[in-house]
Write a protein that holds these residues in place. Structure first.
Motif, PDB file in Angstrom:
ATOM      1  N   SER A   8     107.294  -5.790  53.491  1.00 25.54           N
ATOM      2  CA  SER A   8     108.371  -4.954  52.935  1.00 25.54           C
ATOM      3  C   SER A   8     107.924  -4.295  51.634  1.00 25.54           C
ATOM      4  N   PHE A   9     107.117  -5.006  50.822  1.00 32.18           N
ATOM      5  CA  PHE A   9     106.571  -4.421  49.599  1.00 32.18           C
ATOM      6  C   PHE A   9     105.714  -3.205  49.925  1.00 32.18           C
ATOM      7  N   MET A  10     104.814  -3.351  50.914  1.00 29.14           N
ATOM      8  CA  MET A  10     103.933  -2.247  51.291  1.00 29.14           C
ATOM      9  C   MET A  10     104.720  -1.089  51.890  1.00 29.14           C
ATOM     10  N   GLN A  11     105.766  -1.395  52.626  1.00 29.80           N
ATOM     11  CA  GLN A  11     106.600  -0.331  53.190  1.00 29.80           C
ATOM     12  C   GLN A  11     107.262   0.473  52.073  1.00 29.80           C
ATOM     13  N   LYS A  12     107.740  -0.228  51.040  1.00 28.22           N
ATOM     14  CA  LYS A  12     108.360   0.462  49.905  1.00 28.22           C
ATOM     15  C   LYS A  12     107.329   1.315  49.162  1.00 28.22           C
ATOM     16  N   GLN A  13     106.136   0.750  48.923  1.00 25.26           N
ATOM     17  CA  GLN A  13     105.095   1.502  48.224  1.00 25.26           C
ATOM     18  C   GLN A  13     104.672   2.735  49.027  1.00 25.26           C
ATOM     19  N   SER A  67     106.547   4.387  51.148  1.00 24.71           N
ATOM     20  CA  SER A  67     107.632   5.363  51.058  1.00 24.71           C
ATOM     21  C   SER A  67     107.591   6.103  49.732  1.00 24.71           C
ATOM     22  N   LEU A  68     107.302   5.376  48.652  1.00 24.98           N
ATOM     23  CA  LEU A  68     107.233   6.005  47.334  1.00 24.98           C
ATOM     24  C   LEU A  68     106.067   6.979  47.242  1.00 24.98           C
ATOM     25  N   LYS A  69     104.912   6.576  47.753  1.00 28.72           N
ATOM     26  CA  LYS A  69     103.715   7.422  47.657  1.00 28.72           C
ATOM     27  C   LYS A  69     103.768   8.635  48.579  1.00 28.72           C
ATOM     28  N   ILE A  84     104.561  14.164  44.267  1.00 23.92           N
ATOM     29  CA  ILE A  84     103.166  14.508  44.522  1.00 23.92           C
ATOM     30  C   ILE A  84     102.379  13.215  44.357  1.00 23.92           C
ATOM     31  N   ALA A  85     102.086  12.567  45.466  1.00 23.22           N
ATOM     32  CA  ALA A  85     101.485  11.235  45.427  1.00 23.22           C
ATOM     33  C   ALA A  85     100.035  11.249  44.999  1.00 23.22           C
ATOM     34  N   GLY A  86      99.230  12.119  45.573  1.00 25.84           N
ATOM     35  CA  GLY A  86      97.802  12.101  45.304  1.00 25.84           C
ATOM     36  C   GLY A  86      97.396  12.910  44.103  1.00 25.84           C
ATOM     37  N   PHE A  87      98.352  13.409  43.348  1.00 24.45           N
ATOM     38  CA  PHE A  87      98.042  14.267  42.210  1.00 24.45           C
ATOM     39  C   PHE A  87      97.441  13.441  41.084  1.00 24.45           C
TER      40      PHE A  87
END
Length: 111
Positions: A54-59, A61-63, A69-72
């Motif tokens: 669930s932690f990875m799913q949230k991360q 979703s955020l990224k 802009i996630a990779g900025f």
């Protein structure tokens, strides 16, 4: 895990280490914070794999949210000291003055 009991191995910290070796440091730091907070609430218990999932799913979703802009990555501007040299090579050969070092000990061509 209900159907495949062997996956219960993923509930142990040692099983998650190979997964962490492939994650960015920022996510690992957040996971470490999550583990500490969880252990304080759960009397030193390590989170189960379902908590990690669930932690990875949230991360994720955020990224990957379309409004973020996630990779900025901000590029840091480096200060460069540029010296502009002018004059001809023939002129430099005749003179013993180095315009770069501001000295008479050698000319620009020799250095």
């Amino acid at each position: 895990m209900d159907y495949l009991p062997g996956l219960a191995y993923l509930n142990y910290p040692n099983a998650l280490r190979p997964i962490f070796s492939n994650l960015p440091e920022s996510i690992c730091a957040k996971w470490n914070k999550y583990v500490v907070e969880h252990s304080l609430r759960s009397y030193a218990a390590y989170p189960q794999f379902s908590g990690f999932a669930s932690f990875m799913q949230k991360q994720s979703s955020l990224k990957n949210h379309p409004n973020v802009i996630a990779g900025f990555k901000r590029e840091r501007k480096k200060a460069f000291h540029n010296t502009v040299l002018s004059g001809s090579v023939a002129e430099a050969k005749d003179s013993q003055y180095c315009h770069y070092h501001n000295t008479d000990s050698h000319n620009l061509v020799e250095h």
